[in-house]
Design a protein around this motif. Structure first.
Motif, mmCIF file in Angstrom:
data_model
loop_
_atom_site.group_PDB
_atom_site.id
_atom_site.type_symbol
_atom_site.label_atom_id
_atom_site.label_comp_id
_atom_site.label_asym_id
_atom_site.label_seq_id
_atom_site.Cartn_x
_atom_site.Cartn_y
_atom_site.Cartn_z
ATOM 1 N N ASP A 1 11.380 12.963 8.876
ATOM 2 C CA ASP A 1 10.991 12.031 9.931
ATOM 3 C C ASP A 1 9.467 11.952 9.971
ATOM 4 O OD1 ASP A 1 13.733 11.959 10.691
ATOM 5 O OD2 ASP A 1 13.444 13.745 11.919
ATOM 6 N N PHE A 2 8.912 10.813 9.622
ATOM 7 C CA PHE A 2 7.460 10.691 9.620
ATOM 8 C C PHE A 2 7.046 9.234 9.741
ATOM 9 C CE2 PHE A 2 7.955 9.487 5.258
ATOM 10 C CZ PHE A 2 6.766 8.888 4.848
ATOM 11 N N VAL A 3 5.741 9.033 9.953
ATOM 12 C CA VAL A 3 5.181 7.696 10.090
ATOM 13 C C VAL A 3 4.063 7.525 9.073
ATOM 14 C CG1 VAL A 3 4.041 6.044 11.624
ATOM 15 C CG2 VAL A 3 5.693 7.673 12.557
ATOM 16 N N TYR A 4 4.075 6.399 8.387
ATOM 17 C CA TYR A 4 2.976 6.010 7.516
ATOM 18 C C TYR A 4 2.186 4.923 8.237
ATOM 19 C CZ TYR A 4 0.366 4.169 3.524
ATOM 20 O OH TYR A 4 -0.646 3.766 2.686
ATOM 21 N N VAL A 5 0.913 5.197 8.502
ATOM 22 C CA VAL A 5 0.046 4.241 9.189
ATOM 23 C C VAL A 5 -0.957 3.693 8.189
ATOM 24 C CG1 VAL A 5 -1.679 3.917 11.009
ATOM 25 C CG2 VAL A 5 0.268 5.456 11.386
ATOM 26 N N THR A 6 -1.108 2.381 8.146
ATOM 27 C CA THR A 6 -2.149 1.780 7.322
ATOM 28 C C THR A 6 -3.176 1.109 8.225
ATOM 29 O OG1 THR A 6 -2.619 0.262 5.487
ATOM 30 C CG2 THR A 6 -0.860 -0.381 6.987
ATOM 31 N N VAL A 7 -4.447 1.372 7.940
ATOM 32 C CA VAL A 7 -5.550 0.803 8.705
ATOM 33 C C VAL A 7 -6.446 0.066 7.720
ATOM 34 C CG1 VAL A 7 -7.408 1.249 10.352
ATOM 35 C CG2 VAL A 7 -5.437 2.808 10.237
ATOM 36 N N GLY A 8 -6.370 -1.238 7.741
ATOM 37 C CA GLY A 8 -7.151 -2.048 6.807
ATOM 38 C C GLY A 8 -7.402 -3.411 7.407
ATOM 39 N N THR A 9 -7.001 -4.467 6.681
ATOM 40 C CA THR A 9 -7.108 -5.826 7.213
ATOM 41 C C THR A 9 -6.374 -5.936 8.545
ATOM 42 O OG1 THR A 9 -7.214 -6.667 4.951
ATOM 43 C CG2 THR A 9 -6.724 -8.251 6.689
ATOM 44 N N GLY A 10 -5.266 -5.253 8.648
ATOM 45 C CA GLY A 10 -4.514 -5.112 9.895
ATOM 46 C C GLY A 10 -4.210 -3.644 10.109
ATOM 47 N N ILE A 11 -3.390 -3.361 11.109
ATOM 48 C CA ILE A 11 -2.886 -2.009 11.333
ATOM 49 C C ILE A 11 -1.380 -2.101 11.435
ATOM 50 C CG2 ILE A 11 -2.796 -0.033 12.909
ATOM 51 C CD1 ILE A 11 -5.662 -0.536 13.641
ATOM 52 N N GLY A 12 -0.700 -1.290 10.646
ATOM 53 C CA GLY A 12 0.755 -1.285 10.660
ATOM 54 C C GLY A 12 1.278 0.122 10.519
ATOM 55 N N GLY A 13 2.562 0.275 10.793
ATOM 56 C CA GLY A 13 3.177 1.587 10.665
ATOM 57 C C GLY A 13 4.586 1.493 10.134
ATOM 58 N N GLY A 14 4.875 2.259 9.098
ATOM 59 C CA GLY A 14 6.223 2.386 8.581
ATOM 60 C C GLY A 14 6.831 3.671 9.104
ATOM 61 N N VAL A 15 8.056 3.599 9.601
ATOM 62 C CA VAL A 15 8.708 4.749 10.231
ATOM 63 C C VAL A 15 9.970 5.102 9.460
ATOM 64 C CG1 VAL A 15 9.732 5.640 12.356
ATOM 65 C CG2 VAL A 15 7.829 4.013 12.474
ATOM 66 N N LEU A 16 10.075 6.352 9.048
ATOM 67 C CA LEU A 16 11.290 6.857 8.426
ATOM 68 C C LEU A 16 11.926 7.888 9.342
ATOM 69 C CD1 LEU A 16 10.361 5.412 5.854
ATOM 70 C CD2 LEU A 16 11.017 7.442 4.547
ATOM 71 N N ILE A 17 13.191 7.709 9.656
ATOM 72 C CA ILE A 17 13.975 8.664 10.417
ATOM 73 C C ILE A 17 15.109 9.141 9.521
ATOM 74 C CG2 ILE A 17 15.397 9.071 12.466
ATOM 75 C CD1 ILE A 17 12.449 8.580 13.098
ATOM 76 N N ASP A 18 15.170 10.438 9.320
ATOM 77 C CA ASP A 18 16.141 11.029 8.387
ATOM 78 C C ASP A 18 16.032 10.377 7.010
ATOM 79 O OD1 ASP A 18 18.049 12.954 7.785
ATOM 80 O OD2 ASP A 18 19.731 11.625 8.217
ATOM 81 N N GLY A 19 14.808 10.033 6.633
ATOM 82 C CA GLY A 19 14.542 9.483 5.302
ATOM 83 C C GLY A 19 14.839 8.008 5.144
ATOM 84 N N ILE A 20 15.214 7.325 6.237
ATOM 85 C CA ILE A 20 15.613 5.913 6.159
ATOM 86 C C ILE A 20 14.631 5.074 6.981
ATOM 87 C CG2 ILE A 20 17.434 4.239 6.711
ATOM 88 C CD1 ILE A 20 19.420 6.575 6.400
ATOM 89 N N PRO A 21 14.117 3.959 6.423
ATOM 90 C CA PRO A 21 13.202 3.100 7.189
ATOM 91 C C PRO A 21 13.855 2.527 8.447
ATOM 92 C CG PRO A 21 13.083 2.573 4.846
ATOM 93 C CD PRO A 21 14.255 3.500 5.018
ATOM 94 N N VAL A 22 13.096 2.521 9.534
ATOM 95 C CA VAL A 22 13.579 1.992 10.801
ATOM 96 C C VAL A 22 13.404 0.470 10.836
ATOM 97 C CG1 VAL A 22 13.123 1.911 13.293
ATOM 98 C CG2 VAL A 22 13.184 4.107 12.097
ATOM 99 N N HIS A 23 14.465 -0.237 11.224
ATOM 100 C CA HIS A 23 14.418 -1.683 11.424
ATOM 101 C C HIS A 23 14.688 -2.005 12.891
ATOM 102 C CE1 HIS A 23 15.383 -2.420 6.872
ATOM 103 N NE2 HIS A 23 14.153 -2.003 7.087
ATOM 104 N N GLY A 24 15.951 -1.875 13.332
ATOM 105 C CA GLY A 24 16.273 -2.177 14.720
ATOM 106 C C GLY A 24 16.190 -3.658 15.010
#
Length: 310
Positions: free
Chosen positions: A139-162
């Motif tokens: 379970d972790f978050v990948y944050v990118t800070v560049g032209t924009g700011i975004g975050g990819g979230v994996l829970i139990d190894g699976i990307p979160v959509h919802g």
């Protein structure tokens, strides 16, 4: 087209597209995560950029072999609901001229293969989990800070959509006391996190990129505080086992120390975990894959897409 050393025939080959707001990175790779050929080009208008993408993959497939699947990690927002007629589209994006752009459809029509599709940050998170700085957590978050700011979230190894997908760059921070006169640059929210801490926000506020400013410039303090707030919010809302911070602004790795300090400041001792209190240098970290996280994430999406049809 740049060809990596040691190109050999592989039983299964995959196309990978990191569709970024500033540049596209296209590659042909194998299921071990090895990139065989790669090309980078600027993101211009949607029609020309997608044509360039298809041209690269068409040429790569001709030279290396048939593609088993293609993966796309795209800037967004994007439509990830497979039941939607606009699945595979970039939707209402701040990127001029790209709203309602179909990026998956042209790939399906051209290559008649499975196409894996997700946000660029979810894709990068997937790559960091599979091959990079988050291999030992689920379970972790990948944050990118560049032209924009975004975050990819994996829970139990699976990307979160919802409902859609996480858009953590559009959370609102508490404004820094030395930044009250800056309106922010986000066209939708003005002073959300992206509006005050992205690369364009730094440029608009100070007239220069962060790397051009001396260590005593107030911009470093402001940036670290906003990103520390973001990390604190992620700890409290998602409880990740690690936060990986990438993107062009985070190439200034000296930001990590004050970001960790400000994260602890905003948490005020509420989270009684050693990862936050004493071991934050292993909790808030740089990407293990560096600038390759995005395209390798697209490769991971392609590999997973191929698995769903075999």
């Amino acid at each position: 087209m740049k060809r990596a050393a040691g190109l050999t025939d592989e039983p299964r080959l995959f196309g990978a597209v990191e569709a970024g707001g500033t540049k596209f990175v296209c590659a042909i790779g194998d299921e071990t995560g090895r990139v065989l050929v790669e090309e980078r080009f600027p993101t211009t208008d949607s029609a020309a950029t997608i044509a360039h993408m298809l041209q690269f993959l068409r040429r790569g497939s001709s030279e290396a072999g048939r593609l088993s699947a293609v993966g796309v990690g795209s800037f967004g927002p994007v439509q990830l609901d497979r039941n939607s007629p606009h699945y595979g589209f970039i939707t209402r994006t701040p990127k001029a001229g790209w709203s309602e752009t179909d990026i998956v459809g042209p790939l399906v029509r051209e290559f008649e293969c499975a196409v894996g599709f997700d946000t660029d940050v979810n894709a990068a998170a997937l790559a960091e989990h599979r091959w990079g700085a988050a291999q030992d957590v689920r379970d972790f978050v990948y944050v990118t800070v560049g032209t924009g700011i975004g975050g990819g979230v994996l829970i139990d190894g699976i990307p979160v959509h919802g409902l859609m997908h996480p858009e953590i760059g559009h959370l609102y921070p508490r404004r820094h006391p030395r930044d009250g006169g800056f309106a922010g640059v986000c066209p939708f929210h003005q002073d959300c996190m992206e509006g005050v801490a992205s690369g364009p926000a730094i440029q608009a506020r100070s007239g220069a990129g962060l790397q051009e400013l001396d260590a005593g410039h107030v911009q470093w303090e402001i940036e670290a505080d906003y990103l520390g707030q973001l990390c604190a919010q992620l700890v409290l809302t998602l409880s990740p086992q690690r936060i990986v911070m990438g993107g062009g602004v985070m190439n200034q790795v000296q930001l990590l120390v004050p970001i960790r300090q400000r994260m602890r400041h905003w948490l005020r001792g509420y989270v009684d975990r050693r990862e936050v209190l004493t071991d934050s240098d292993e909790y808030v970290v740089s990407p293990g894959l560096g600038a390759q996280a995005g395209v390798l994430g697209a490769l991971a999406l392609a590999i997973d897409a191929a698995e769903t049809i075999t």
